[in-house]
Design a protein around this motif. Structure first.
Motif, mmCIF file in Angstrom:
data_model
loop_
_atom_site.group_PDB
_atom_site.id
_atom_site.type_symbol
_atom_site.label_atom_id
_atom_site.label_comp_id
_atom_site.label_asym_id
_atom_site.label_seq_id
_atom_site.Cartn_x
_atom_site.Cartn_y
_atom_site.Cartn_z
ATOM 1 N N ARG A 147 2.597 55.297 -14.969
ATOM 2 C CA ARG A 147 2.893 53.986 -14.369
ATOM 3 C C ARG A 147 2.275 53.367 -13.174
ATOM 4 O O ARG A 147 1.500 52.217 -13.337
ATOM 5 C CB ARG A 147 4.637 53.794 -14.177
ATOM 6 C CG ARG A 147 5.079 52.401 -13.774
ATOM 7 C CD ARG A 147 6.684 52.660 -13.782
ATOM 8 N NE ARG A 147 7.361 51.582 -12.855
ATOM 9 C CZ ARG A 147 7.671 50.598 -13.459
ATOM 10 N NH1 ARG A 147 7.488 50.187 -14.972
ATOM 11 N NH2 ARG A 147 8.028 49.466 -12.563
ATOM 12 N N GLN A 163 -1.398 52.416 -14.489
ATOM 13 C CA GLN A 163 -1.416 51.131 -15.035
ATOM 14 C C GLN A 163 -1.136 49.830 -14.144
ATOM 15 O O GLN A 163 -1.858 49.099 -14.077
ATOM 16 C CB GLN A 163 -0.240 51.069 -16.296
ATOM 17 C CG GLN A 163 -0.531 51.816 -17.106
ATOM 18 C CD GLN A 163 -1.655 51.580 -18.135
ATOM 19 O OE1 GLN A 163 -2.813 51.507 -17.722
ATOM 20 N NE2 GLN A 163 -1.333 50.900 -19.190
ATOM 21 N N LEU A 164 -0.125 50.218 -13.138
ATOM 22 C CA LEU A 164 -0.032 49.147 -12.011
ATOM 23 C C LEU A 164 -1.184 48.756 -11.368
ATOM 24 O O LEU A 164 -1.388 47.723 -11.123
ATOM 25 C CB LEU A 164 1.148 49.351 -11.254
ATOM 26 C CG LEU A 164 2.331 49.646 -11.769
ATOM 27 C CD1 LEU A 164 3.400 50.247 -10.725
ATOM 28 C CD2 LEU A 164 3.059 48.195 -11.788
ATOM 29 N N HIS A 192 16.853 51.587 -10.557
ATOM 30 C CA HIS A 192 15.341 51.297 -10.419
ATOM 31 C C HIS A 192 15.181 49.965 -9.369
ATOM 32 O O HIS A 192 15.833 49.041 -9.746
ATOM 33 C CB HIS A 192 14.900 50.758 -11.764
ATOM 34 C CG HIS A 192 13.354 50.694 -11.861
ATOM 35 N ND1 HIS A 192 12.476 50.047 -12.771
ATOM 36 C CD2 HIS A 192 12.396 51.046 -11.015
ATOM 37 C CE1 HIS A 192 11.306 50.185 -12.471
ATOM 38 N NE2 HIS A 192 11.138 50.676 -11.174
ATOM 39 N N ASP A 252 8.139 51.518 -5.705
ATOM 40 C CA ASP A 252 8.721 51.510 -6.857
ATOM 41 C C ASP A 252 9.640 52.888 -7.017
ATOM 42 O O ASP A 252 9.061 53.823 -7.071
ATOM 43 C CB ASP A 252 7.615 51.677 -7.988
ATOM 44 C CG ASP A 252 8.397 51.682 -9.422
ATOM 45 O OD1 ASP A 252 9.350 50.952 -9.708
ATOM 46 O OD2 ASP A 252 7.508 51.713 -10.336
ATOM 47 N N VAL A 269 2.962 48.374 -18.372
ATOM 48 C CA VAL A 269 2.959 49.564 -17.482
ATOM 49 C C VAL A 269 3.717 50.715 -18.080
ATOM 50 O O VAL A 269 3.797 51.871 -17.782
ATOM 51 C CB VAL A 269 3.447 49.372 -16.276
ATOM 52 C CG1 VAL A 269 2.667 48.204 -15.570
ATOM 53 C CG2 VAL A 269 4.887 48.853 -15.956
ATOM 54 N N SER A 270 4.638 50.405 -19.375
ATOM 55 C CA SER A 270 5.329 51.433 -19.952
ATOM 56 C C SER A 270 4.621 52.310 -20.885
ATOM 57 O O SER A 270 4.790 53.157 -21.424
ATOM 58 C CB SER A 270 6.613 50.985 -20.746
ATOM 59 O OG SER A 270 7.317 50.452 -19.768
ATOM 60 N N PHE A 306 6.004 60.168 -16.043
ATOM 61 C CA PHE A 306 5.926 58.604 -16.348
ATOM 62 C C PHE A 306 5.632 57.929 -15.041
ATOM 63 O O PHE A 306 4.712 56.866 -15.447
ATOM 64 C CB PHE A 306 7.566 58.498 -16.930
ATOM 65 C CG PHE A 306 7.235 56.963 -17.533
ATOM 66 C CD1 PHE A 306 6.876 56.607 -18.768
ATOM 67 C CD2 PHE A 306 7.924 55.785 -16.676
ATOM 68 C CE1 PHE A 306 6.719 55.568 -19.215
ATOM 69 C CE2 PHE A 306 7.838 54.540 -17.192
ATOM 70 C CZ PHE A 306 7.355 54.597 -18.482
ATOM 71 N N TRP A 307 6.255 58.053 -13.979
ATOM 72 C CA TRP A 307 5.849 57.178 -12.859
ATOM 73 C C TRP A 307 4.420 57.449 -12.399
ATOM 74 O O TRP A 307 3.782 56.422 -11.867
ATOM 75 C CB TRP A 307 7.051 57.528 -11.638
ATOM 76 C CG TRP A 307 7.978 56.574 -11.202
ATOM 77 C CD1 TRP A 307 8.058 55.713 -10.344
ATOM 78 C CD2 TRP A 307 8.735 55.652 -12.452
ATOM 79 N NE1 TRP A 307 8.903 54.864 -10.162
ATOM 80 C CE2 TRP A 307 9.485 54.810 -11.478
ATOM 81 C CE3 TRP A 307 9.328 56.066 -13.598
ATOM 82 C CZ2 TRP A 307 10.677 54.213 -11.893
ATOM 83 C CZ3 TRP A 307 10.100 55.323 -14.040
ATOM 84 C CH2 TRP A 307 10.706 54.285 -13.430
ATOM 85 N N PHE A 359 6.098 44.605 -17.965
ATOM 86 C CA PHE A 359 6.851 45.844 -18.323
ATOM 87 C C PHE A 359 6.283 46.561 -19.555
ATOM 88 O O PHE A 359 6.380 47.809 -19.273
ATOM 89 C CB PHE A 359 8.429 45.430 -18.634
ATOM 90 C CG PHE A 359 9.353 46.268 -19.304
ATOM 91 C CD1 PHE A 359 9.667 47.559 -18.662
ATOM 92 C CD2 PHE A 359 9.525 45.979 -20.644
ATOM 93 C CE1 PHE A 359 10.670 48.361 -19.357
ATOM 94 C CE2 PHE A 359 10.435 46.750 -20.910
ATOM 95 C CZ PHE A 359 11.035 48.053 -20.464
#
Length: 167
Positions: free
Chosen positions: A142, A145-146, A102, A118, A29-30, A138-139, A26
């Motif tokens: 994210r 990063q994922l 979410h 997601d 990825v944030s 932001f997604w 968490f």
């Protein structure tokens, strides 16, 4: 409004399932846009249990965004496992968000990889389009990063591709 990712991750579904229950993932990825600090006694657990977890959020580690309640529950569906976060902002700038749901859905892509959906449903009254735009950006970060982290999750979480453990 809805923000959605539909990704193919290079890891087995069991590893992705453990990753979505990991406070360390968490945080990874944030970041670096959002830095989260646990407000619970003892800090972040090793693995998120269901229930409520309070966090303090800072943009770029410096600008206070307020506190957020993360309210987690798991749902097991045929061929898919879903983590729901139906928490809400508690304080700060994020309080403009009035509706938050979410969902992180994990399923077997059939080739040792994971289909990861997601989805964030967010509402902020008249400010919803602006909130949506911020969350959309932001997604996208994210997602990057994922994809970057997923190949290491099988080793990190000791997950296998066994059929009985797969979604």
């Amino acid at each position: 409004m809805r923000v959605r990712l539909n990704l193919l991750l290079d890891c087995p579904p069991d590893a992705a399932w453990e990753a979505v229950h990991s406070p360390a993932v968490f945080q990874a990825v944030s970041g670096p846009i959002t830095v989260a600090q646990s407000l619970e006694p003892g800090g972040f657990p090793q693995r998120w249990p269901g229930g409520d977890h309070r966090v303090r959020l800072r943009m770029l580690g410096m600008l206070p965004m307020g506190t957020q309640l993360i309210r987690l529950s798991d749902e097991m569906l045929p061929g898919e496992r879903v983590v729901h976060d139906e928490g809400r902002p508690l304080t700060g700038a994020m309080r403009i968000v009035r509706r938050w749901h979410h969902r992180m859905a994990v399923s077997d892509a059939g080739d040792g990889r994971t289909r990861f959906r997601d989805t964030l449903d967010v509402g902020a009254g008249l400010l919803t389009p602006f909130a949506w735009l911020g969350f959309w950006v932001f997604w996208q970060l994210r997602a990057r990063q994922l994809r970057r982290l997923a190949p290491g999750w099988a080793a990190q979480f000791g997950a296998t591709t066994s059929p009985e453990g797969s979604a």
